[in-house]
Scaffold this motif. Structure first.
Motif, mmCIF file in Angstrom:
data_model
loop_
_atom_site.group_PDB
_atom_site.id
_atom_site.type_symbol
_atom_site.label_atom_id
_atom_site.label_comp_id
_atom_site.label_asym_id
_atom_site.label_seq_id
_atom_site.Cartn_x
_atom_site.Cartn_y
_atom_site.Cartn_z
ATOM 1 N N LYS A 850 -75.406 1.189 -67.486
ATOM 2 C CA LYS A 850 -75.873 0.918 -66.123
ATOM 3 C C LYS A 850 -74.695 0.694 -65.179
ATOM 4 C CE LYS A 850 -80.353 -1.088 -67.410
ATOM 5 N NZ LYS A 850 -81.205 -2.322 -67.405
ATOM 6 N N ILE A 851 -73.696 -0.044 -65.660
ATOM 7 C CA ILE A 851 -72.510 -0.288 -64.832
ATOM 8 C C ILE A 851 -71.799 1.020 -64.529
ATOM 9 C CG2 ILE A 851 -70.238 -1.381 -64.792
ATOM 10 C CD1 ILE A 851 -71.402 -3.636 -66.485
ATOM 11 N N SER A 852 -71.717 1.878 -65.520
ATOM 12 C CA SER A 852 -71.063 3.177 -65.331
ATOM 13 C C SER A 852 -71.815 4.016 -64.305
ATOM 14 C CB SER A 852 -70.994 3.917 -66.669
ATOM 15 O OG SER A 852 -70.477 5.214 -66.507
ATOM 16 N N ARG A 853 -73.157 4.011 -64.400
ATOM 17 C CA ARG A 853 -73.963 4.777 -63.453
ATOM 18 C C ARG A 853 -73.803 4.234 -62.029
ATOM 19 N NH1 ARG A 853 -78.704 3.701 -65.380
ATOM 20 N NH2 ARG A 853 -78.736 5.423 -66.885
ATOM 21 N N LYS A 854 -73.809 2.917 -61.904
ATOM 22 C CA LYS A 854 -73.664 2.311 -60.584
ATOM 23 C C LYS A 854 -72.297 2.631 -59.979
ATOM 24 C CE LYS A 854 -73.886 -2.150 -58.203
ATOM 25 N NZ LYS A 854 -74.070 -3.616 -58.348
ATOM 26 N N HIS A 855 -71.262 2.606 -60.820
ATOM 27 C CA HIS A 855 -69.907 2.921 -60.344
ATOM 28 C C HIS A 855 -69.816 4.368 -59.879
ATOM 29 C CE1 HIS A 855 -65.685 4.293 -61.047
ATOM 30 N NE2 HIS A 855 -65.426 3.193 -60.363
ATOM 31 N N LEU A 856 -70.468 5.268 -60.616
ATOM 32 C CA LEU A 856 -70.447 6.677 -60.229
ATOM 33 C C LEU A 856 -71.110 6.882 -58.869
ATOM 34 C CD1 LEU A 856 -71.289 8.443 -63.622
ATOM 35 C CD2 LEU A 856 -69.179 8.658 -62.337
ATOM 36 N N MET A 857 -72.259 6.240 -58.681
ATOM 37 C CA MET A 857 -73.006 6.466 -57.454
ATOM 38 C C MET A 857 -72.333 5.823 -56.238
ATOM 39 S SD MET A 857 -75.407 8.370 -58.495
ATOM 40 C CE MET A 857 -74.482 8.927 -59.927
ATOM 41 N N GLU A 858 -71.815 4.594 -56.403
ATOM 42 C CA GLU A 858 -71.327 3.843 -55.250
ATOM 43 C C GLU A 858 -69.856 4.094 -54.948
ATOM 44 O OE1 GLU A 858 -72.184 -0.245 -55.878
ATOM 45 O OE2 GLU A 858 -74.367 0.021 -55.932
ATOM 46 N N ILE A 859 -69.065 4.443 -55.934
ATOM 47 C CA ILE A 859 -67.623 4.604 -55.735
ATOM 48 C C ILE A 859 -67.178 6.057 -55.890
ATOM 49 C CG2 ILE A 859 -65.333 3.838 -56.462
ATOM 50 C CD1 ILE A 859 -67.033 1.612 -55.281
ATOM 51 N N VAL A 860 -67.575 6.675 -56.998
ATOM 52 C CA VAL A 860 -67.042 7.998 -57.338
ATOM 53 C C VAL A 860 -67.595 9.078 -56.419
ATOM 54 C CG1 VAL A 860 -66.830 9.735 -59.153
ATOM 55 C CG2 VAL A 860 -66.676 7.306 -59.735
ATOM 56 N N ILE A 861 -68.924 9.112 -56.249
ATOM 57 C CA ILE A 861 -69.546 10.170 -55.439
ATOM 58 C C ILE A 861 -68.998 10.202 -54.006
ATOM 59 C CG2 ILE A 861 -71.717 10.952 -54.430
ATOM 60 C CD1 ILE A 861 -71.512 11.717 -57.303
ATOM 61 N N PRO A 862 -68.887 9.065 -53.309
ATOM 62 C CA PRO A 862 -68.319 9.122 -51.946
ATOM 63 C C PRO A 862 -66.895 9.683 -51.919
ATOM 64 C CG PRO A 862 -69.463 7.052 -52.272
ATOM 65 C CD PRO A 862 -69.398 7.719 -53.606
ATOM 66 N N ILE A 863 -66.050 9.278 -52.889
ATOM 67 C CA ILE A 863 -64.673 9.800 -52.916
ATOM 68 C C ILE A 863 -64.677 11.299 -53.161
ATOM 69 C CG2 ILE A 863 -62.521 9.755 -54.224
ATOM 70 C CD1 ILE A 863 -62.851 6.783 -54.601
ATOM 71 N N LEU A 864 -65.542 11.748 -54.077
ATOM 72 C CA LEU A 864 -65.600 13.184 -54.388
ATOM 73 C C LEU A 864 -66.091 13.984 -53.185
ATOM 74 C CD1 LEU A 864 -67.055 13.135 -58.035
ATOM 75 C CD2 LEU A 864 -64.689 13.423 -57.323
ATOM 76 N N CYS A 865 -67.050 13.439 -52.470
ATOM 77 C CA CYS A 865 -67.565 14.161 -51.292
ATOM 78 C C CYS A 865 -66.484 14.280 -50.210
ATOM 79 C CB CYS A 865 -68.789 13.432 -50.733
ATOM 80 S SG CYS A 865 -70.239 13.521 -51.801
ATOM 81 N N ASN A 866 -65.753 13.210 -49.972
ATOM 82 C CA ASN A 866 -64.669 13.270 -48.995
ATOM 83 C C ASN A 866 -63.567 14.225 -49.433
ATOM 84 O OD1 ASN A 866 -65.935 11.378 -47.352
ATOM 85 N ND2 ASN A 866 -64.936 9.639 -48.358
ATOM 86 N N GLN A 898 -79.401 13.083 -56.275
ATOM 87 C CA GLN A 898 -80.227 13.634 -55.188
ATOM 88 C C GLN A 898 -80.473 12.586 -54.113
ATOM 89 O OE1 GLN A 898 -83.640 15.002 -57.377
ATOM 90 N NE2 GLN A 898 -82.840 17.100 -57.559
ATOM 91 N N GLU A 899 -80.664 11.355 -54.522
ATOM 92 C CA GLU A 899 -80.892 10.275 -53.564
ATOM 93 C C GLU A 899 -79.640 10.015 -52.732
ATOM 94 O OE1 GLU A 899 -81.942 5.474 -53.617
ATOM 95 O OE2 GLU A 899 -82.307 6.720 -55.401
ATOM 96 N N HIS A 900 -78.459 10.013 -53.371
ATOM 97 C CA HIS A 900 -77.224 9.717 -52.655
ATOM 98 C C HIS A 900 -76.755 10.879 -51.797
ATOM 99 C CE1 HIS A 900 -76.890 6.157 -55.212
ATOM 100 N NE2 HIS A 900 -75.886 5.759 -54.429
ATOM 101 N N LEU A 901 -77.160 12.105 -52.158
ATOM 102 C CA LEU A 901 -76.736 13.280 -51.389
ATOM 103 C C LEU A 901 -77.834 13.791 -50.464
ATOM 104 C CD1 LEU A 901 -74.730 15.307 -54.080
ATOM 105 C CD2 LEU A 901 -73.852 13.735 -52.341
ATOM 106 N N ALA A 902 -78.767 12.932 -50.131
ATOM 107 C CA ALA A 902 -79.867 13.363 -49.254
ATOM 108 C C ALA A 902 -79.350 13.785 -47.884
ATOM 109 C CB ALA A 902 -80.887 12.225 -49.115
ATOM 110 N N ASN A 903 -78.233 13.225 -47.449
ATOM 111 C CA ASN A 903 -77.676 13.574 -46.134
ATOM 112 C C ASN A 903 -76.730 14.770 -46.202
ATOM 113 O OD1 ASN A 903 -79.004 11.385 -44.942
ATOM 114 N ND2 ASN A 903 -77.323 9.975 -45.442
ATOM 115 N N ASP A 904 -76.542 15.333 -47.401
ATOM 116 C CA ASP A 904 -75.650 16.493 -47.564
ATOM 117 C C ASP A 904 -76.405 17.580 -48.333
ATOM 118 O OD1 ASP A 904 -73.602 18.286 -47.820
ATOM 119 O OD2 ASP A 904 -72.131 16.844 -48.602
ATOM 120 N N PRO A 905 -77.409 18.234 -47.669
ATOM 121 C CA PRO A 905 -78.241 19.209 -48.379
ATOM 122 C C PRO A 905 -77.450 20.422 -48.879
ATOM 123 C CG PRO A 905 -78.646 19.284 -46.014
ATOM 124 C CD PRO A 905 -77.784 18.089 -46.262
#
Length: 942
Positions: A850-866, A898-905
Motif C-alpha cells: 500500500k505504501i508503495s502504491r501511494k508513493h507511486l501515485m502521489e510522488i512518482v506519477i507527477p514527476i514522470l508527467c512533468n 486513470q484517476e490521477h491522469l483524468a486531467n491528461d486524457p
C-alpha cells in the motif's frame, strides 16, 4: 516427483513415456531449478530433476543421464539463497553419489565428478549460517563417509583392497575413501575459494561433539584403528603383529605391493592419511594450557583416542620412510608422485601432532632424515612447512625424554634453525657465484633458489604468534614464557630467530625485475629475474616483515608499487597482495594508507585481452569462461579484502564498495560468483544497509558521471585517509550496459522490501527529479534535442546513461515490492515447520504494498508527467524509456492511474494503447508456448 519416489515406483507405461521426453524434461527442470524466482519451485524442480536422473540410471538411458552441466548446476544450488533449496540440492548430490557408485558395476567418469562435487559443495555446508543446513551436511557426511569406514574398518582390510567379500559393502567402503582422497588431492590446486579440507575438520568436530562423550570416544577409537589398518596396508608395509590379534597386521600384502599404484589403493592411501590428519587436528590435548577446551573441541582428547585404539605409533615413521623411498625412487612414474607428496604432507602433519607418541629411537631416526633432507634441499617444496613442524614436534619428543639431560626445546630448535639458515645463505651465495660466470639463471638454479627462499620463510616463522611483540622477544627464557607460555601445539611459541643481514640482503636482490650480476667490483650488469623467483622472494620478505616492524616500514612502498605495475606477473602481484593483507593485520596503522593499492587489485588486468578457457577447472560453474592471467589476483583480492572488512582492519572508504560491486560483473565467472558470495553473505550480514545506501551512488559511479555532486559524495565517504578511486574499472558507456545491469539486479535481489522502497524513492527524487532542475547535466540532456547529436561529449553520454539506467531499474521486476525475498523466507518457513508463514509478515507485506502504491501515485506519477513534457519538447530518445516505465505502472495499477491522469486524457490514451499492444504480444507468446508443449506431448505419446 511424488509418483517417482521409491515408495511409488512408476508403472512401466509411465516409465516409457518419461524416458521418451527425458532429455527435454531434464533440461526444463534444470532450467527451472536454477532460474525460478520462488524457492518452493526451485526445491520441487530439484526433487523431480533428481528422480529423472535416477530413472536414467536405472533404465540405462545415456541420453539424459547425469552430465557435467547437471553436476555444475547442483553445485551452484548448494549455495542458493533459500535454505530449502540448498538442502534439496545437497540431498540430490548425496543420493546421486550413492546411486552412481553403489549400484554400478564399474567406476564411471561421472561417479568421480559427483564425488568431487560432493566434497567441494555439500561438505562445506557444515559451515553454513543456517543450523538445519549444518545438521544435514553432518548427517550426509556421516552416512557417506564415516559410517562405512567405522562399520567395515574392523574387518579384513585386505579383502576390501583386493576385491573379495561382499561387493556392496566394498563399494560403500571405497566410496568413503575416494571422497576423502578428493579432499587431499584438491587441497593444493583448488584455490582459496574452496576450503573443503577445512570443512572436513569442522565436520569431524561436530560429529564427535554431537556423539556425546562416550560415543565420541568409541568413534575416535574406531576411526584410528581403521586408518591404522588402511594407511599401513595401502603402503605395503610388512609389520609384526601388535598386541591385537588382527589378521591385517600380519598380512603379507603381496598383492597390494603389485597394485600399489592402482586407483583404489591410491585413493585408500590418500584418503586414510587425509582423515588421520583431520582427526588429529580436531582432537584436543590433555594438558593444553592455551585456552580452555570449549564446545568447538571434541569430547575426547588425542591421547585418549590413541591409547584406546592400541595402535603402534611407530607406523607413523615407518610410513614416512616408505613414502620418502617411493618419492625418490626412479621406478615410480612421475604422474604418481603427486599423490605421494600429498600423502607425505598429511603424514608429516600427523607426526607434528602425534610426535609425543613416537618411540624415541624412531623419533631420533626420523629427525635426522628430515633434517638432512632440508639441509640438502631435496625435500619437495610442498613438504617444507609440514617438515619444519614435524621437526619441532620430534625435537620436543627427544627433549622430554628422561635421558635427554634436561635439554631445552627452545635451545635445540634454535640450534637447527640457525644451522639451516646458514645452509640457505651458502646455497644462495653459491648460485650467485655461478651466475656471475654464466651470465644467466638456469632452470635448476631458479628451482633451487625458489626452494631456498621458501625454506627461509618457513624458518623465520618458527615460534611466531599473532600476539607477539618483537620488542619483548629478546628477553630471558623465563620472561618470554611469562609473556607467551608454550603449548603442546606450539612448543616453541615466542621463539624469534632473526636472519643475518647478509641473508636479508640476498633476499632483497631477488625482488626487482632485474637482478644485479655479482662481481668482485660492483653491480653494473643486470640480468632478468624470473617471475617465479620474484614471487617467492616477496613471500619470504613478507614473512620476515611479520617479525620485524622496521623491515615492514621499509618494504611497504616496494609492495605497493608492485601492485600498481601494469605489466607485473600475476603470481608476483598476488603474493604482494597477500603479504600486504597479513601486514595489515599485524601493523594496521602502517598499512591503512595503502588500501587504494589493495582495492585496485579487484580490477587487476582490466583492459588486457581475455581468452576463452575450455579446460574447466574443478567444478567450474561455466565450461567456457573468459579469463586472463590476473583472475587469481582478483579472487585473492576478494577473499583478502572481505576478511579484512569483516574483522574491521579496513573500512569502506571512497569508491571501495563500487570496486567490489564491479567485480560482480567480471568476465571470469569464478571471480563474479566469489564477489557475489562475499557481498550478499558475510558483508551484507555485517552491514544490512550496505547495498541500499550505495545503490543510487553506484548508478553515477558506474557511468562515470563525475560532474554530478552525488559522485563526489560517494568518492569522499568513509572517513579520513586516502580514498579509494575507480580508476581502471570501466563499466561506463553502451558497451558496459549489460555489466551494470548484472550488478543492479544482484543488489536488488538482496534487498528487503523496505530497502526497495527507499531505493525507488531516491531514484525518482534525486535522479528523475534532478533532471527537472534548470541546472546540471541531467537537466541539460533532457532539454537537448535528439537531432544533431552525432558524437556526444563524455559528460553528456554519462548523464544520458544515468537516466537510461534509472528508468530501466525502475521498470525491472527485481525492484517490485514483495517479489523475491519474502517469498523465499515464507517458503523456507513452510518447508521447515510445515505450517503457514507468520501472519505478521503477511500483514507487513500488504502494508508495504500500500505504501508503495501511494508513493507511486502521489510522488512518482507527477514527476514522470512533468519529465514527459520536457522530453516531448526536445524530442529526446529518453521518452521511449519513460513511457515503458509509465506503461508498467499503468498495467499494475490501472484504476488508480486513470484517476490521477483524468486531467491528461492524451497521456491516458497513449498508456491504454501501449497496454493493449503489450497484452496482445503476451497472448501470442502464451499461445506459442502452449503449441510447443502440445508438440512435445504428442511426440511422447506417439
Amino acid at each position: 516427483s511424488k509418483m517417482m519416489t521409491e515408495e511409488n515406483v512408476p508403472s512401466r507405461a509411465l516409465t516409457v513415456a518419461l524416458c521418451k521426453i527425458g532429455t527435454s524434461l531434464v533440461d526444463a527442470l534444470r532450467r527451472r531449478a536454477s532460474t525460478d524466482d520462488r524457492a518452493t519451485v526451485r526445491k520441487s524442480s530439484i526433487v523431480a530433476w533428481f528422480q529423472m536422473l535416477n530413472l536414467a540410471h536405472r533404465e540405462n538411458k545415456e541420453e539424459f543421464e547425469v552430465s557435467g552441466l547437471d553436476i555444475s548446476t547442483l553445485c551452484q544450488l548448494c549455495n542458493d539463497s533459500s535454505v530449502a533449496t540448498r538442502k534439496a540440492a545437497a540431498d540430490a548430490l548425496t543420493k546421486l553419489v550413492q546411486a552412481n557408485n553403489y549400484d554400478s558395476e564399474e567406476y564411471m567418469p561421472q561417479a568421480s565428478s559427483l564425488e568431487i562435487a560432493w566434497a567441494y559443495t555439500v561438505l562445506p555446508l557444515v559451515s553454513d549460517a543456517e543450523a538445519s543446513c549444518v545438521m544435514k551436511a553432518v548427517e550426509f557426511f556421516s552416512v557417506l563417509v564415516i559410517e562405512p569406514i567405522v562399520e567395515l574398518g574392523q574387518d579384513d582390510t585386505a579383502e576390501k583392497l583386493i576385491g573379495d567379500g561382499d561387493e556392496g559393502s566394498n563399494k560403500r567402503y571405497l566410496v568413503a575413501w575416494r571422497i576423502l582422497s578428493k579432499l587431499s588431492d584438491g587441497s593444493n590446486e583448488a584455490g582459496g575459494s574452496r576450503n573443503a579440507s577445512g570443512a572436513l575438520n569442522i565436520a569431524l568436530q561436530k560429529l564427535l561433539i554431537h556423539a556425546g562423550k562416550e560415543n565420541s570416544k568409541s568413534l575416535a577409537k574406531n576411526l584410528f584403528r581403521a586408518v591404522y589398518h588402511v594407511g599401513g596396508m595401502s603402503l605395503g608395509l610388512d609389520r609384526p603383529s601388535s598386541s591385537l590379534d588382527d589378521s591385517t597386521m600380519s598380512h603379507d600384502g603381496d598383492e597390494l605391493k603389485k597394485n600399489l599404484f592402482d586407483y583404489n589403493t591410491t585413493a585408500l592411501r590418500t584418503g586414510a592419511w587425509c582423515l588421520l590428519a583431520a582427526l588429529c587436528s580436531c582432537l584436543s590435548n590433555d594438558n593444553s594450557n592455551t585456552t580452555k577446551t570449549s564446545s568447538s573441541m571434541a569430547n575426547v582428547s588425542l591421547s585418549q583416542a590413541v591409547r584406546a585404539s592400541h595402535i603402534d605409533s611407530s607406523f607413523l615413521t615407518l610410513s614416512l620412510q616408505k613414502l620418502r623411498t617411493l618419492i625418490n625412487s626412479p621406478d615410480v612414474p612421475p604422474d604418481k608422485k603427486g599423490s605421494l607428496v600429498a600423502t607425505s604432507r598429511d603424514c608429516l602433519r600427523v607426526i607434528a601432532r602425534m610426535g609425543s607418541f613416537v618411540p624415541l629411537d624412531d623419533a631420533d631416526a626420523c629427525f635426522s632424515d628430515l633434517l638432512n633432507d632440508l639441509e640438502s634441499f631435496t625435500v619437495s617444496i610442498d613438504l617444507v612447512s609440514a617438515a619444519v613442524h614435524a621437526l619441532i614436534a620430534l625435537t620436543k619428543r627427544m627433549c622430554d625424554d628422561n635421558d635427554s639431560g634436561n635439554k631445552d626445546v627452545f635451545d635445540e630448535v634454535r640450534g637447527w634453525v640457525t644451522r639451516l639458515l646458514h645452509f640457505c645463505e651458502n646455497a644462495i651465495e653459491s648460485c650467485f657465484s655461478s651466475l656471475a660466470q654464466r651470465g644467466a639463471i638456469r632452470d635448476e638454479d631458479e628451482k633451487l633458489l625458489s626452494h631456498v627462499l621458501y625454506v627461509i620463510g618457513e624458518l623465520s616463522m618458527v615460534g611466531f604468534t599473532s600476539q607477539e611483540e618483537s620488542s619483548r622477544l629478546t628477553s630471558t627464557k623465563k620472561q618470554r614464557e611469562d609473556v607467551m607460555p608454550p603449548t603442546d601445539r606450539e612448543p616453541v611459541r615466542g621463539l624469534l630467530i632473526r636472519p643475518s643481514s647478509r641473508l636479508l640482503h640476498l633476499v632483497k636482490l631477488m625482488l626487482p625485475t632485474s637482478m644485479p650480476m655479482p662481481s668482485a667490483a660492483e653491480y653494473d650488469e643486470l640480468t632478468p629475474t624470473p617471475s617465479s623467483l620474484r614471487a617467492h622472494a616477496f613471500i619470504t620478505l613478507g614473512k620476515l616483515c611479520l617479525r620485524d616492524e622496521s623491515l615492514a616500514k621499509e618494504s611497504l612502498n616496494i609492495l605497493a608499487r608492485e601492485l600498481r605495475q601494469e605489466n607485473s606477473d600475476p603470481a608476483v602481484q598476488s603474493n604482494c597482495l597477500m603479504v600486504m593483507g597479513d601486514l595489515c593485520v599485524r601493523y594496521t596503522n602502517l598499512v591503512d594508507k595503502y588500501l587504494p593499492f589493495m582495492a585496485a587489485c579487484l580490477q587487476a588486468g582490466e583492459g588486457k585481452s581475455a581468452t576463452v578457457n575450455n579446460s574447466s577447472s574443478r567444478l567450474s560453474a561455466s565450461f567456457n569462461r573468459k579469463t586472463n592471467g590476473c583472475s587469481i589476483v582478483k579472487k585473492n583480492a576478494i577473499l583478502l579484502l572481505s576478511s579484512l572488512l569483516l574483522q574491521d582492519y579496513v573500512k569502506w572508504r571512497g569508491l571501495f564498495i563500487h570496486r567490489f560491486l564491479a567485480a560482480v560483473a567480471d568476465e571470469d565467472d569464478e571471480v563474479s560468483m566469489l564477489a557475489q558470495a562475499a557481498l550478499r553473505g558475510p558483508l551484507l550480514e555485517k552491514q544490512p544497509n550496505l547495498l541500499c545506501n550505495h545503490f543510487v551512488g553506484a548508478v553515477f559511479v558506474f557511468n562515470s558521471c563525475k560532474a554530478h555532486p552525488m559522485y563526489a559524495t560517494e568518492a569522499s565517504g568513509g572517513g579520513t585517509g586516502l580514498t579509494v578511486d575507480f580508476e581502471g574499472a570501466s563499466l561506463a558507456g553502451s558497451e558496459g550496459y549489460h555489466q551494470r545491469r548484472e550488478v543492479y539486479e544482484m543488489m536488488l535481489a538482496n534487498m528487503t522490501d523496505e530497502q526497495k522502497l527507499t531505493v525507488t524513492a531516491r531514484l525518482v527524487k534525486e535522479i528523475l527529479g534532478g533532471a527537472l532542475e534548470t541546472s546540471g547535466d541531467l537537466g541539460d540532456v533532457c532539454k537537448m534535442p535528439a537531432v544533431g547529436i552525432i558524437c556526444p561529449s563524455s559528460r553528456i553520454e554519462a548523464a544520458i546513461n544515468v537516466l537510461t539506467d534509472t528508468l530501466a531499474i525502475l521498470t525491472s521486476p527485481e525492484i517490485k515490492v514483495g517479489r523475491k525475498g519474502t517469498e523465499d523466507a515464507e517458503d523456507d518457513l513452510v518447508s521447515a515447520n510445515g505450517s503457514k508463514p507468520d501472519q505478521r509478515n503477511v500483514h507487513k507485506l500488504r502494508l508495504l504494498t500500500k505504501i508503495s502504491r501511494k508513493h507511486l501515485m502521489e510522488i512518482v506519477i507527477p514527476i514522470l508527467c512533468n519529465l514527459k513534457t520536457v522530453l516531448e519538447g526536445s524530442h529526446s530518445p529518453l521518452l521511449k524509456n519513460l513511457m515503458q516505465y509509465l506503461g508498467k505502472i499503468f498495467r499494475s495499477y490501472r484504476s488508480e492511474v486513470q484517476e490521477h491522469l483524468a486531467n491528461d486524457p492524451t497521456l491516458l490514451q497513449e498508456l491504454e494503447y501501449d497496454t493493449r499492444q503489450y497484452e496482445k504480444k503476451q497472448k501470442q507468446r502464451d499461445r506459442d508456448s502452449i503449441l510447443q508443449a502440445e508438440v512435445v506431448l504428442d511426440e511422447a505419446t506417439a
